[in-house]
Scaffold this motif. Structure first.
Motif, PDB file in Angstrom:
ATOM      1  N   ARG A 232      -5.666   7.564   0.094  1.00  0.00           N
ATOM      2  CA  ARG A 232      -6.645   6.751   0.677  1.00  0.00           C
ATOM      3  C   ARG A 232      -5.906   5.789   1.623  1.00  0.00           C
ATOM      4  O   ARG A 232      -4.868   5.600   1.436  1.00  0.00           O
ATOM      5  CB  ARG A 232      -7.425   6.185  -0.209  1.00  0.00           C
ATOM      6  N   GLY A 233      -6.638   5.494   2.668  1.00  0.00           N
ATOM      7  CA  GLY A 233      -6.065   4.277   3.613  1.00  0.00           C
ATOM      8  C   GLY A 233      -5.845   3.234   2.780  1.00  0.00           C
ATOM      9  O   GLY A 233      -4.940   2.398   2.995  1.00  0.00           O
ATOM     10  N   THR A 234      -6.683   2.906   1.714  1.00  0.00           N
ATOM     11  CA  THR A 234      -6.523   1.727   1.057  1.00  0.00           C
ATOM     12  C   THR A 234      -5.252   1.719   0.271  1.00  0.00           C
ATOM     13  O   THR A 234      -4.607   0.779  -0.053  1.00  0.00           O
ATOM     14  CB  THR A 234      -7.592   1.538  -0.133  1.00  0.00           C
ATOM     15  N   ASP A 235      -4.815   3.062  -0.422  1.00  0.00           N
ATOM     16  CA  ASP A 235      -3.523   3.149  -0.794  1.00  0.00           C
ATOM     17  C   ASP A 235      -2.449   2.828   0.165  1.00  0.00           C
ATOM     18  O   ASP A 235      -1.313   2.041  -0.267  1.00  0.00           O
ATOM     19  CB  ASP A 235      -3.341   4.721  -1.335  1.00  0.00           C
ATOM     20  N   VAL A 236      -2.763   3.153   1.434  1.00  0.00           N
ATOM     21  CA  VAL A 236      -1.550   3.103   2.371  1.00  0.00           C
ATOM     22  C   VAL A 236      -1.570   1.649   2.437  1.00  0.00           C
ATOM     23  O   VAL A 236      -0.359   0.816   2.514  1.00  0.00           O
ATOM     24  CB  VAL A 236      -2.023   3.505   3.872  1.00  0.00           C
ATOM     25  N   ALA A 237      -2.752   0.657   2.650  1.00  0.00           N
ATOM     26  CA  ALA A 237      -2.602  -0.741   2.816  1.00  0.00           C
ATOM     27  C   ALA A 237      -1.995  -1.577   1.536  1.00  0.00           C
ATOM     28  O   ALA A 237      -1.359  -2.312   1.644  1.00  0.00           O
ATOM     29  CB  ALA A 237      -4.041  -1.329   3.019  1.00  0.00           C
ATOM     30  N   LYS A 238      -2.294  -1.006   0.378  1.00  0.00           N
ATOM     31  CA  LYS A 238      -1.603  -1.579  -0.853  1.00  0.00           C
ATOM     32  C   LYS A 238      -0.162  -1.601  -0.790  1.00  0.00           C
ATOM     33  O   LYS A 238       0.385  -2.452  -1.131  1.00  0.00           O
ATOM     34  CB  LYS A 238      -2.332  -1.046  -2.171  1.00  0.00           C
ATOM     35  N   ALA A 239       0.439  -0.006  -0.385  1.00  0.00           N
ATOM     36  CA  ALA A 239       1.979  -0.138  -0.234  1.00  0.00           C
ATOM     37  C   ALA A 239       2.453  -0.981   0.814  1.00  0.00           C
ATOM     38  O   ALA A 239       3.535  -1.605   0.433  1.00  0.00           O
ATOM     39  CB  ALA A 239       2.203   1.333  -0.136  1.00  0.00           C
ATOM     40  N   LEU A 240       1.736  -1.030   1.945  1.00  0.00           N
ATOM     41  CA  LEU A 240       2.340  -1.916   2.892  1.00  0.00           C
ATOM     42  C   LEU A 240       2.299  -3.403   2.478  1.00  0.00           C
ATOM     43  O   LEU A 240       3.351  -4.084   2.834  1.00  0.00           O
ATOM     44  CB  LEU A 240       1.316  -1.844   4.176  1.00  0.00           C
ATOM     45  N   ALA A 241       1.220  -3.927   1.761  1.00  0.00           N
ATOM     46  CA  ALA A 241       1.218  -5.170   1.523  1.00  0.00           C
ATOM     47  C   ALA A 241       2.219  -5.643   0.299  1.00  0.00           C
ATOM     48  O   ALA A 241       2.941  -6.858   0.253  1.00  0.00           O
ATOM     49  CB  ALA A 241      -0.203  -5.495   0.580  1.00  0.00           C
TER      50      ALA A 241
ATOM     51  N   GLY B 212      -7.297   1.931   9.336  1.00  0.00           N
ATOM     52  CA  GLY B 212      -7.710   0.953  10.473  1.00  0.00           C
ATOM     53  C   GLY B 212      -8.931   0.202   9.794  1.00  0.00           C
ATOM     54  O   GLY B 212      -9.166  -0.851   9.900  1.00  0.00           O
ATOM     55  N   HIS B 213      -9.936   0.935   9.368  1.00  0.00           N
ATOM     56  CA  HIS B 213     -11.027   0.251   8.600  1.00  0.00           C
ATOM     57  C   HIS B 213     -10.780  -0.794   7.370  1.00  0.00           C
ATOM     58  O   HIS B 213     -11.326  -1.895   7.171  1.00  0.00           O
ATOM     59  CB  HIS B 213     -12.001   1.480   8.106  1.00  0.00           C
ATOM     60  N   THR B 214      -9.721  -0.472   6.745  1.00  0.00           N
ATOM     61  CA  THR B 214      -9.315  -1.234   5.562  1.00  0.00           C
ATOM     62  C   THR B 214      -8.557  -2.432   6.304  1.00  0.00           C
ATOM     63  O   THR B 214      -8.937  -3.719   5.482  1.00  0.00           O
ATOM     64  CB  THR B 214      -8.107  -0.720   4.782  1.00  0.00           C
ATOM     65  N   LEU B 215      -7.745  -2.356   7.222  1.00  0.00           N
ATOM     66  CA  LEU B 215      -7.272  -3.573   7.895  1.00  0.00           C
ATOM     67  C   LEU B 215      -8.407  -4.391   8.289  1.00  0.00           C
ATOM     68  O   LEU B 215      -8.225  -5.723   8.241  1.00  0.00           O
ATOM     69  CB  LEU B 215      -6.405  -3.166   9.143  1.00  0.00           C
ATOM     70  N   THR B 216      -9.488  -4.050   8.919  1.00  0.00           N
ATOM     71  CA  THR B 216     -10.437  -4.709   9.545  1.00  0.00           C
ATOM     72  C   THR B 216     -11.170  -5.485   8.480  1.00  0.00           C
ATOM     73  O   THR B 216     -11.499  -6.777   8.696  1.00  0.00           O
ATOM     74  CB  THR B 216     -11.555  -3.786  10.224  1.00  0.00           C
ATOM     75  N   LEU B 217     -11.626  -4.774   7.179  1.00  0.00           N
ATOM     76  CA  LEU B 217     -12.202  -5.688   6.286  1.00  0.00           C
ATOM     77  C   LEU B 217     -11.250  -6.424   5.427  1.00  0.00           C
ATOM     78  O   LEU B 217     -11.667  -7.549   4.929  1.00  0.00           O
ATOM     79  CB  LEU B 217     -12.714  -4.362   5.012  1.00  0.00           C
ATOM     80  N   CYS B 218      -9.955  -6.374   5.682  1.00  0.00           N
ATOM     81  CA  CYS B 218      -8.734  -7.346   5.009  1.00  0.00           C
ATOM     82  C   CYS B 218      -8.674  -8.384   5.898  1.00  0.00           C
ATOM     83  O   CYS B 218      -7.828  -9.228   5.651  1.00  0.00           O
ATOM     84  CB  CYS B 218      -7.664  -6.616   4.743  1.00  0.00           C
ATOM     85  N   GLY B 219      -9.198  -8.407   7.267  1.00  0.00           N
ATOM     86  CA  GLY B 219      -8.918  -9.519   8.207  1.00  0.00           C
ATOM     87  C   GLY B 219      -7.382  -9.673   8.732  1.00  0.00           C
ATOM     88  O   GLY B 219      -6.773 -10.444   9.081  1.00  0.00           O
ATOM     89  N   CYS B 220      -7.027  -8.227   9.148  1.00  0.00           N
ATOM     90  CA  CYS B 220      -5.894  -7.919   9.603  1.00  0.00           C
ATOM     91  C   CYS B 220      -5.652  -7.192  10.796  1.00  0.00           C
ATOM     92  O   CYS B 220      -6.388  -6.088  11.088  1.00  0.00           O
ATOM     93  CB  CYS B 220      -4.783  -7.525   8.507  1.00  0.00           C
ATOM     94  N   ALA B 221      -4.982  -7.699  11.953  1.00  0.00           N
ATOM     95  CA  ALA B 221      -4.874  -7.122  13.385  1.00  0.00           C
ATOM     96  C   ALA B 221      -3.834  -5.708  13.224  1.00  0.00           C
ATOM     97  O   ALA B 221      -3.829  -4.960  13.913  1.00  0.00           O
ATOM     98  CB  ALA B 221      -4.729  -8.111  14.416  1.00  0.00           C
ATOM     99  N   THR B 222      -2.727  -5.974  12.364  1.00  0.00           N
ATOM    100  CA  THR B 222      -1.661  -5.304  12.280  1.00  0.00           C
ATOM    101  C   THR B 222      -1.410  -4.902  10.960  1.00  0.00           C
ATOM    102  O   THR B 222      -1.523  -5.800   9.824  1.00  0.00           O
ATOM    103  CB  THR B 222      -0.448  -5.840  13.204  1.00  0.00           C
ATOM    104  N   PRO B 223      -0.634  -3.609  10.403  1.00  0.00           N
ATOM    105  CA  PRO B 223      -0.105  -3.617   9.027  1.00  0.00           C
ATOM    106  C   PRO B 223       0.727  -4.675   8.596  1.00  0.00           C
ATOM    107  O   PRO B 223       0.848  -5.006   7.516  1.00  0.00           O
ATOM    108  CB  PRO B 223       0.584  -2.288   9.365  1.00  0.00           C
ATOM    109  N   ALA B 224       1.430  -5.476   9.698  1.00  0.00           N
ATOM    110  CA  ALA B 224       2.631  -6.430   9.120  1.00  0.00           C
ATOM    111  C   ALA B 224       1.639  -7.571   8.768  1.00  0.00           C
ATOM    112  O   ALA B 224       2.447  -8.309   8.077  1.00  0.00           O
ATOM    113  CB  ALA B 224       3.243  -6.684  10.428  1.00  0.00           C
ATOM    114  N   GLU B 225       0.408  -7.890   8.732  1.00  0.00           N
ATOM    115  CA  GLU B 225      -0.333  -8.874   8.542  1.00  0.00           C
ATOM    116  C   GLU B 225      -0.878  -8.841   6.869  1.00  0.00           C
ATOM    117  O   GLU B 225      -1.115  -9.653   6.373  1.00  0.00           O
ATOM    118  CB  GLU B 225      -1.364  -9.109   9.355  1.00  0.00           C
ATOM    119  N   LEU B 226      -0.779  -7.695   6.450  1.00  0.00           N
ATOM    120  CA  LEU B 226      -0.915  -7.233   4.909  1.00  0.00           C
ATOM    121  C   LEU B 226       0.129  -8.017   4.192  1.00  0.00           C
ATOM    122  O   LEU B 226       1.403  -7.965   4.341  1.00  0.00           O
ATOM    123  CB  LEU B 226      -0.988  -5.967   4.470  1.00  0.00           C
ATOM    124  N   ALA B 227      -0.393  -8.860   2.967  1.00  0.00           N
ATOM    125  CA  ALA B 227       0.514  -9.720   2.571  1.00  0.00           C
ATOM    126  C   ALA B 227       0.400  -9.219   0.914  1.00  0.00           C
ATOM    127  O   ALA B 227      -0.569  -9.140   0.408  1.00  0.00           O
ATOM    128  CB  ALA B 227       0.336 -11.167   2.690  1.00  0.00           C
TER     129      ALA B 227
END
Length: 370
Positions: free
Chosen positions: A299-308, A344-359
């Motif tokens: 899932r895209g949420t899996d990608v976001a978790k790994a990047l964070a 992209g949808h996950t980043l929007t809902l997390c308030g991030c403009a780029t993957p690098a903003e995931l913390a």
């Protein structure tokens, strides 16, 4: 069903990458489905890779006004449209008659990096040519199992260089092949007639058409990595890192990147899920080199978790095979598009403009330092 069958129509459009697997299972020869889907021994690690993502929670930020996310990512000087790569998977000819050619076209069309498998059923030169016919700036990385015969290893490196590959991905968790109960039960140990590992075809004039066997060695060591570095100027990534100390060694040796991977659960069973080890590996590296991850991303949420949690990008394997099986090039493109849209949808809902903003502070649960 034979790999020469016509692909199934993709209608209605599938809405998640998981929806491709049952369709692919119906299309594939059951023996070949078991090969792609299966893992080592009791498949504990295979299941753990996906399950570990579900135990992590995303904690979004609000009212940040970041606008539409930009997913473009730089990896080792290569621009990719999103932080999602295609992991190396063998024997695409078993999944679809267009084999790795279709996968290469799909990756190039999506602006994604393909890590082509050493055990591909299309030669690396042809895969690269197919990708660059689709997009002149397509990037192809080459997966390498270092062979006992270092002369043959060097010949493989030269082939990859001459084909235009822009990095080498050394699969370092394979001093021997994993043991798969499904393959043993099915007595699947040889490719069907007409299907070969084309990169292992002998380059010697006195051995026309001869296909060499993969010759792994339990003596594989960091010395072999240093010898490899001496024979090429290509960036070298080490795939199969799970222990933080191995990540430190890789960074000390100035390896260009590491990939947190347990081979999709296909090597040593009961190893930890990759997302669980990612924060420890990232901490050990300390930002000296990029860290990537594969295993269980659905899932895209899996990608976001790994990047964070410290990954610069992730790679997906089985979902690409299922997309290829169901729809050839178009099926792979749709799998990648689903992951792109979800991220992209996950980043929007997390308030991030780029993957690098995931913390890291945005992920809680097992595997998170929070």
């Amino acid at each position: 069903m034979s790999a020469d069958r016509e692909p199934a129509p993709l209608a209605p459009r599938l809405l998640s990458v998981r929806e491709y697997e049952p369709l692919a299972r119906d299309l594939l020869d059951p023996v070949h489905y078991d090969y792609f889907a299966g893992g080592a021994h009791d498949e504990i690690t295979l299941r753990a890779n996906e399950a570990a993502f579900a135990r992590l929670a995303l904690t979004p930020r609000i009212l940040r006004g970041r606008g539409r996310p930009d997913l473009a990512t730089d990896l080792l000087g290569h621009r990719t449209s999103m932080p999602v790569l295609l992991a190396p998977t063998a024997f695409h000819r078993l999944a679809h008659p267009d084999a790795e050619r279709a996968t290469a076209r799909a990756a190039a069309s999506a602006g994604a990096i393909l890590i082509t498998a050493m055990l591909s059923t299309v030669a690396v030169e042809d895969i690269a040519a197919e990708a660059r016919k689709t997009a002149a700036d397509a990037h192809l990385w080459f997966q390498l199992y270092i062979q006992r015969d270092m002369g043959f290893t060097e010949a493989l490196v030269r082939r990859a260089e001459e084909a235009g590959c822009t990095a080498l991905v050394v699969t370092a968790d394979s001093p021997a092949l994993g043991r798969h109960v499904r393959n043993d039960r099915n007595d699947f140990h040889d490719l069907p007639p007409g299907v070969r590992c084309e990169n292992l075809r002998s380059l010697r004039a006195d051995e026309p058409g001869h296909v060499r066997q993969v010759d792994l060695s339990p003596e594989l060591s960091w010395d072999h990595v240093e010898r490899l570095r001496a024979m090429t100027d290509l960036p070298v990534l080490i795939k199969g890192v799970l222990h933080p100390e191995d990540a430190r060694i890789a960074a000390d040796l100035s390896v260009d990147a590491v990939i947190v991977s347990n081979h999709g659960g296909r090597q040593l069973d009961t190893t930890p899920a990759t997302i669980t080890q990612l924060p420890r590996v990232a901490e050990a590296v300390g930002g000296r080199i990029p860290v990537l991850l594969d295993g269980g991303v659905r899932r895209g949420t899996d990608v976001a978790k790994a990047l964070a949690l410290g990954a610069a990008a992730v790679a997906v394997g089985r979902p690409v095979v299922w997309g290829l099986t169901v729809g050839g090039q178009r099926g792979v493109e749709e799998v990648l598009e689903i992951l792109r849209d979800e991220l992209g949808h996950t980043l929007t809902l997390c308030g991030c403009a780029t993957p690098a903003e995931l913390a890291r502070s945005m992920v809680t649960g097992e595997g998170s330092p929070c």
